[in-house]
Design a protein around this motif. Structure first.
Motif, PDB file in Angstrom:
ATOM      1  N   ARG A 438       0.872  -1.119  -0.020  1.00 41.95           N
ATOM      2  CA  ARG A 438       0.241   0.107   0.062  1.00 41.95           C
ATOM      3  C   ARG A 438       0.872   1.345  -0.038  1.00 41.95           C
ATOM      4  O   ARG A 438       0.300   2.130  -0.308  1.00 41.95           O
ATOM      5  CB  ARG A 438      -0.937  -0.039   1.220  1.00 41.95           C
ATOM      6  N   ALA A 439       2.074   1.281   0.406  1.00 38.01           N
ATOM      7  CA  ALA A 439       3.089   2.221   0.553  1.00 38.01           C
ATOM      8  C   ALA A 439       2.949   2.952  -0.815  1.00 38.01           C
ATOM      9  O   ALA A 439       3.332   4.280  -0.951  1.00 38.01           O
ATOM     10  CB  ALA A 439       4.500   2.033   0.795  1.00 38.01           C
ATOM     11  N   LEU A 440       3.105   2.252  -2.185  1.00 41.88           N
ATOM     12  CA  LEU A 440       3.179   2.820  -3.304  1.00 41.88           C
ATOM     13  C   LEU A 440       1.920   3.812  -3.655  1.00 41.88           C
ATOM     14  O   LEU A 440       1.911   4.945  -3.993  1.00 41.88           O
ATOM     15  CB  LEU A 440       3.385   1.739  -4.263  1.00 41.88           C
ATOM     16  N   LEU A 441       0.640   3.248  -2.968  1.00 43.50           N
ATOM     17  CA  LEU A 441      -0.751   3.881  -3.431  1.00 43.50           C
ATOM     18  C   LEU A 441      -0.499   5.046  -2.638  1.00 43.50           C
ATOM     19  O   LEU A 441      -1.093   6.190  -3.046  1.00 43.50           O
ATOM     20  CB  LEU A 441      -1.565   3.030  -3.033  1.00 43.50           C
ATOM     21  N   GLU A 442       0.086   5.061  -1.223  1.00 41.11           N
ATOM     22  CA  GLU A 442       0.059   6.433  -0.491  1.00 41.11           C
ATOM     23  C   GLU A 442       0.882   7.348  -1.084  1.00 41.11           C
ATOM     24  O   GLU A 442       0.778   8.619  -1.336  1.00 41.11           O
ATOM     25  CB  GLU A 442       0.727   5.924   0.790  1.00 41.11           C
ATOM     26  N   ARG A 443       2.159   6.938  -1.692  1.00 39.41           N
ATOM     27  CA  ARG A 443       2.865   7.883  -2.339  1.00 39.41           C
ATOM     28  C   ARG A 443       2.370   8.556  -3.753  1.00 39.41           C
ATOM     29  O   ARG A 443       2.455   9.701  -4.040  1.00 39.41           O
ATOM     30  CB  ARG A 443       4.222   6.944  -2.640  1.00 39.41           C
ATOM     31  N   GLN A 444       1.716   7.752  -4.282  1.00 42.09           N
ATOM     32  CA  GLN A 444       1.212   8.016  -5.797  1.00 42.09           C
ATOM     33  C   GLN A 444      -0.277   8.566  -5.625  1.00 42.09           C
ATOM     34  O   GLN A 444      -0.899   9.422  -6.460  1.00 42.09           O
ATOM     35  CB  GLN A 444       1.040   6.926  -6.578  1.00 42.09           C
ATOM     36  N   TYR A 445      -0.817   8.845  -4.387  1.00 43.86           N
ATOM     37  CA  TYR A 445      -2.173   9.122  -4.216  1.00 43.86           C
ATOM     38  C   TYR A 445      -2.264  10.576  -4.729  1.00 43.86           C
ATOM     39  O   TYR A 445      -3.585  10.800  -5.327  1.00 43.86           O
ATOM     40  CB  TYR A 445      -2.706   9.155  -2.703  1.00 43.86           C
ATOM     41  N   GLY A 446      -1.589  11.444  -4.317  1.00 40.02           N
ATOM     42  CA  GLY A 446      -1.843  12.735  -4.947  1.00 40.02           C
ATOM     43  C   GLY A 446      -1.889  13.079  -6.508  1.00 40.02           C
ATOM     44  O   GLY A 446      -2.774  13.767  -6.948  1.00 40.02           O
ATOM     45  N   ALA A 508     -11.806   2.514  -4.383  1.00 35.74           N
ATOM     46  CA  ALA A 508     -10.979   1.305  -3.818  1.00 35.74           C
ATOM     47  C   ALA A 508      -9.860   2.005  -3.193  1.00 35.74           C
ATOM     48  O   ALA A 508      -9.644   1.376  -2.071  1.00 35.74           O
ATOM     49  CB  ALA A 508     -10.824   0.298  -4.868  1.00 35.74           C
ATOM     50  N   THR A 509      -9.245   2.618  -3.629  1.00 32.45           N
ATOM     51  CA  THR A 509      -7.810   3.158  -3.296  1.00 32.45           C
ATOM     52  C   THR A 509      -7.977   4.143  -2.210  1.00 32.45           C
ATOM     53  O   THR A 509      -7.475   3.606  -0.871  1.00 32.45           O
ATOM     54  CB  THR A 509      -7.009   3.743  -4.308  1.00 32.45           C
ATOM     55  N   ALA A 510      -8.933   4.853  -2.289  1.00 25.11           N
ATOM     56  CA  ALA A 510      -9.337   5.838  -1.165  1.00 25.11           C
ATOM     57  C   ALA A 510      -9.676   5.002   0.088  1.00 25.11           C
ATOM     58  O   ALA A 510      -9.389   5.233   1.495  1.00 25.11           O
ATOM     59  CB  ALA A 510     -10.266   6.726  -1.515  1.00 25.11           C
ATOM     60  N   GLU A 511     -10.796   4.213   0.007  1.00 22.97           N
ATOM     61  CA  GLU A 511     -11.216   3.102   0.885  1.00 22.97           C
ATOM     62  C   GLU A 511     -10.190   2.498   1.624  1.00 22.97           C
ATOM     63  O   GLU A 511      -9.887   2.414   2.903  1.00 22.97           O
ATOM     64  CB  GLU A 511     -12.141   2.286   0.497  1.00 22.97           C
ATOM     65  N   LEU A 512      -9.214   1.979   0.786  1.00 22.12           N
ATOM     66  CA  LEU A 512      -7.910   1.058   1.391  1.00 22.12           C
ATOM     67  C   LEU A 512      -7.014   1.910   2.180  1.00 22.12           C
ATOM     68  O   LEU A 512      -6.560   1.441   3.212  1.00 22.12           O
ATOM     69  CB  LEU A 512      -7.219   0.516   0.227  1.00 22.12           C
ATOM     70  N   GLY A 521     -16.460  10.702  -2.619  1.00 23.24           N
ATOM     71  CA  GLY A 521     -16.671  11.600  -3.740  1.00 23.24           C
ATOM     72  C   GLY A 521     -16.503  10.742  -4.971  1.00 23.24           C
ATOM     73  O   GLY A 521     -17.083  11.006  -5.881  1.00 23.24           O
ATOM     74  N   PHE A 522     -15.326   9.701  -5.120  1.00 25.28           N
ATOM     75  CA  PHE A 522     -15.127   8.947  -6.170  1.00 25.28           C
ATOM     76  C   PHE A 522     -16.111   8.265  -6.530  1.00 25.28           C
ATOM     77  O   PHE A 522     -16.346   7.807  -7.805  1.00 25.28           O
ATOM     78  CB  PHE A 522     -13.756   8.271  -5.863  1.00 25.28           C
ATOM     79  N   ARG A 523     -17.010   7.725  -5.362  1.00 21.87           N
ATOM     80  CA  ARG A 523     -18.043   6.941  -5.750  1.00 21.87           C
ATOM     81  C   ARG A 523     -19.085   7.490  -6.424  1.00 21.87           C
ATOM     82  O   ARG A 523     -19.999   7.075  -7.361  1.00 21.87           O
ATOM     83  CB  ARG A 523     -18.700   6.380  -4.363  1.00 21.87           C
ATOM     84  N   ALA A 524     -19.314   8.814  -5.854  1.00 19.33           N
ATOM     85  CA  ALA A 524     -20.357   9.572  -6.787  1.00 19.33           C
ATOM     86  C   ALA A 524     -19.938  10.098  -8.203  1.00 19.33           C
ATOM     87  O   ALA A 524     -20.916  10.021  -9.014  1.00 19.33           O
ATOM     88  CB  ALA A 524     -20.326  10.902  -5.773  1.00 19.33           C
ATOM     89  N   LEU A 525     -18.437  10.336  -8.484  1.00 19.64           N
ATOM     90  CA  LEU A 525     -18.208  10.456  -9.597  1.00 19.64           C
ATOM     91  C   LEU A 525     -18.317   9.209 -10.434  1.00 19.64           C
ATOM     92  O   LEU A 525     -18.869   9.420 -11.715  1.00 19.64           O
ATOM     93  CB  LEU A 525     -16.558  10.893  -9.642  1.00 19.64           C
ATOM     94  N   ALA A 526     -17.976   8.235  -9.959  1.00 17.20           N
ATOM     95  CA  ALA A 526     -18.172   6.921 -10.843  1.00 17.20           C
ATOM     96  C   ALA A 526     -19.787   6.802 -11.019  1.00 17.20           C
ATOM     97  O   ALA A 526     -19.885   6.327 -12.408  1.00 17.20           O
ATOM     98  CB  ALA A 526     -17.826   5.733 -10.115  1.00 17.20           C
ATOM     99  N   ALA A 527     -20.743   7.069 -10.229  1.00 18.52           N
ATOM    100  CA  ALA A 527     -22.026   6.838 -10.560  1.00 18.52           C
ATOM    101  C   ALA A 527     -22.416   7.948 -11.487  1.00 18.52           C
ATOM    102  O   ALA A 527     -23.293   7.272 -12.438  1.00 18.52           O
ATOM    103  CB  ALA A 527     -22.670   7.187  -9.045  1.00 18.52           C
ATOM    104  N   ARG A 528     -21.857   9.088 -11.527  1.00 20.50           N
ATOM    105  CA  ARG A 528     -22.362  10.179 -12.494  1.00 20.50           C
ATOM    106  C   ARG A 528     -21.892   9.705 -13.905  1.00 20.50           C
ATOM    107  O   ARG A 528     -22.615   9.640 -14.977  1.00 20.50           O
ATOM    108  CB  ARG A 528     -21.472  11.328 -12.133  1.00 20.50           C
TER     109      ARG A 528
END
Length: 748
Positions: A438-446, A508-512, A521-528
């Motif tokens: 998960r450290a890679l996801l943390e680093r790349q999250y921005g 999924a990344t944000a939840e993780l 917010g991402f869930r709402a975007l996906a739904a839109r």
């Protein structure tokens, strides 16, 4: 290893080609033996370092190519056993990516016109005393035996200019000059996160012969990336020319696909026994044309050196179909050829850029075949840097020299674009699935978030992405050869589907990562986006706008359809594939996923028919034509043996080889059930006339493997799991069974 830099970046006071930087080192006396000695160095250009003429490491083409404006990597070498009471430290520096030609227009000196070296030797003695030797004005620089060097054009070496004076203590080479200090910010220096580029193996000629026009040609039997190494004796001043190409045409070297890249090395003889190895360039080639060789060229005088980043091989695949086996080998070799310090599109012509779209669709395949966690993690740092300095836009290539050059005529200036820019999200997610860190996801999250915000701003009020720059289903085989972006698939369908996948991954990344507000917010975007796709791009009868293979493929694999719509799309996709004679009708967007889309909607036989088709366009057509890597175009070589007339024709691209991911997960049947193979799913789906298939992968938990055989009409499956790793076996009838660790056999 973290370094506190006190050294200065130095450059020759006079402009030199591939200069040698030199400094004598005398160890401080009276402190006992050397307990440790580390040489930290980097360069503006590519370097090789020596102590008393001996290389300090196996790496070549260091420090590679990074986003030089903001990040320059350095290497650290343990030289404890190399230092004597007095030693000579020497570093040669070539143009590389810093000062050599880059991009479509072939412009040189994109980043700077002065070569430079920064080095810091740190010595610790037995009594704790420390001595440091830094690059500064006390160094000298002089000419080497290299007369010219360029990554695209090749290298010229004059053995008559060689001298060992630069390696000798007390020598004072007359041709060495003072150095100057450059204005350089050491804060841009950082260690490698990935592996170095090294020599991997050497291949001997398979054939040496004379062409119809009387030229000497050599076939090494494999399209590869690197250079040739040779030993020769001849009259002083004789020039040998070695020209490289991937294919032959009309019995001669096929150089037209190289465009302006000369891909030619020149060796000038000293009159004695000479050895040549051009380590400041690289070529993509299977064949070479040798001119000027004194006497007969023999197969023990020349060899091809395979060069790429030092990636451990992790994944293996094999099956009962020899052509599929060769296809998989071609995908492996295509990967090897395009992991020379960064994931490139091709290794041979005047391009060799880190195209983001290629690795976006290929990352999962790469992560099965090789351990690419550090390699791609390093590249993602540069993606983030380029994006930060481009208002959130992920460029189509990373590093991005194209921002300094006009974009190819006929294409609009690039902006955020589906698939290519989605690499900011898809590549980190693929690495997380492969390695579970998960450290890679943390680093790349921005970076991931910045891309989504940029793409979201481009949506229409209806929630679809139907404007701006798009490459779409690039290289659709039905597109005009000179306009590969004019695919059948509607660009809004492709872009909107890709954004839905990206938004879903981000949720999924944000939840993780425990960022639940972001996840909402991402869930709402996906739904839109989902609503927009269904209402604007899918008709009531289930037809998706542009009604072609790629649009149904993406809608199915990315999860935009369900229930009756999913069934309709699966049937329509299978019908389209059959109507096309099971020949490929997809480009960069659809090709990686089309077999998945067919298989998951109950059309496994159609997926196999597509995979095993031999007529062009197909995956196996190049194999039947003798290909040893994956081509850029399905018809890079035409059936009559002539090269595709298009300007953009490479014989070593890995993107279309992303089908190997399906071969691993479905043909052989092995995939992570949890990130990093903490749990494993075995789901073989035999077909295509195969009688057996096998795959294995070295994971962070140990080796995972599967082999299935059809024996007397029954399926026999052997699985292998490391201790403590749970597994499940999904059989073709839909039943699932737990699998224990160790080697287990199931018959169905």
């Amino acid at each position: 290893m973290t370094v506190t830099w006190r050294a200065r970046m130095v450059t020759p006071a006079v402009d030199l080609t591939a200069p040698l930087f030199r400094r004598e080192v005398e160890l401080d006396p009276g402190h006992g033996a050397v307990a440790s000695a580390w040489l930290h160095l980097s360069s503006l250009g590519v370097h090789e370092a020596f102590v008393d003429g001996r290389p300090v490491g196996e790496d070549v083409l260091s420090p590679g190519w990074s986003a030089y404006e903001w990040r320059l990597r350095y290497r650290s070498h343990d030289v404890t056993g190399m230092l004597r009471e007095r030693s000579v430290l020497t570093v040669s520096v070539g143009n590389g990516w810093w000062r050599g030609r880059l991009g479509f227009h072939g412009g040189a000196s994109v980043y700077g016109d002065r070569l430079g070296l920064i080095a810091q030797l740190e010595v610790e003695f037995a009594d704790g005393h420390r001595q440091t030797v830094l690059t500064d004005r006390s160094w000298r620089a002089g000419p080497s035996d290299v007369l010219a060097d360029d990554l695209y054009d090749g290298q010229t070496i004059d053995a008559g200019r060689r001298t060992d004076a630069w390696t000798k203590v007390g020598a004072h080479p007359a041709s060495f000059f003072p150095v100057e200090e450059l204005d350089f910010d050491t804060a841009t220096l950082g260690p490698y996160l990935g592996p170095p580029v090294v020599r991997q193996e050497a291949l001997r000629p398979q054939r040496i012969w004379t062409s119809p026009t009387g030229r000497t040609l050599v076939d090494f039997g494999q399209n590869l990336v690197g250079w040739t190494r040779c030993r020769v004796r001849g009259p002083r001043g004789t020039e040998i020319r070695v020209r490289h190409a991937e294919v032959l045409e009309d019995g001669e070297l096929g150089t037209r696909p190289l465009r302006t890249a000369q891909a030619t090395d020149r060796f000038v003889l000293s009159g004695g026994e000479d050895a040549f190895e051009p380590t400041k360039t690289f070529h993509g080639f299977r064949y070479v044309e040798v001119t000027g060789w004194p006497g007969d060229l023999t197969d023990d005088a020349i060899e091809a050196v395979v060069v790429h980043s030092d990636l451990p091989r992790t994944g293996i695949f094999a099956c009962s179909d020899d052509l599929l086996d060769r296809l998989h080998q071609n995908i492996v070799w295509g990967t090897r050829g395009n992991v020379l310090d960064l994931p490139t599109d091709c290794p041979q012509r005047d391009e060799r850029l880190g195209w983001t779209g290629d690795i976006a669709v290929f990352a999962s395949t790469a992560a099965f075949l090789f351990d690419v966690e550090g390699f791609l993690g390093d590249w993602l740092v540069d993606l983030d840097l380029e994006q930060r300095h481009a208002d959130g836009v992920v460029p189509v290539v990373v590093p991005d020299p194209l921002k300094y050059q006009p974009f190819p005529e006929g294409l609009p200036e690039p902006d955020t674009t589906a698939i290519w820019s989605d690499a900011a999200v898809w590549v980190p997610w693929a690495l997380y699935q492969a390695y579970g860190d998960r450290a890679l996801l943390e680093r790349q999250y921005g970076s991931m978030c910045a891309h989504v915000r940029r793409a979201e701003a481009l949506l229409s009020p209806a929630g679809i992405w139907d404007s701006g720059f798009q490459l779409g289903d690039w290289l659709d085989p039905d597109a005009p050869p000179d306009q590969p972006w004019l695919a059948k698939a509607d660009k809004a369908v492709v872009a909107t589907a890709c954004l839905y996948r990206t938004a879903s991954i981000m949720e999924a990344t944000a939840e993780l990562l425990g960022r639940h507000g972001d996840a909402a917010g991402f869930r709402a975007l996906a739904a839109r986006v989902h609503r927009g796709f269904r209402t604007e791009l899918v008709s009531d009868d289930g037809t998706i706008r542009s009604d072609c293979t790629t649009v149904y493929t993406l809608a199915l694999v990315f999860g935009l359809l369900d229930g009756a719509l999913e069934e309709l799309a699966g049937s329509r996709l299978a019908a389209l594939v059959a109507a096309n004679g099971y020949r490929v009708s997809t480009g960069f967007a659809g090709t990686p996923y089309v077999c998945d889309a067919l298989a998951r909607t109950g059309h496994v036989d159609a997926a196999y028919a597509l995979l095993t088709e031999r007529e062009c366009p197909s995956w196996l057509y190049p194999v039947t034509m003798g290909a040893t890597t994956v081509w850029e175009r399905w018809d890079s070589m035409l059936p009559d043996g002539s090269i595709n007339p298009g300007e953009m024709t490479s014989f070593n691209h890995y993107a279309l080889g992303a089908v190997a991911d399906w071969m691993h997960r479905t043909v052989a049947g092995v995939a992570p059930a949890e990130p990093g193979y903490a749990a494993v799913r075995f789901a073989p789906r035999p077909g295509g006339g195969l009688t057996w298939a096998a795959a294995s992968i070295d994971t962070r938990h140990g080796t995972v493997g599967i082999r299935w055989d059809v024996v007397d009409g029954r399926l026999q499956v052997e699985t292998r799991l490391p201790d403590g790793v749970p597994g499940v076996l999904s059989l073709p009838d839909g039943t699932e069974h737990p699998v224990e660790s160790g080697t287990r056999t199931t018959t169905w």
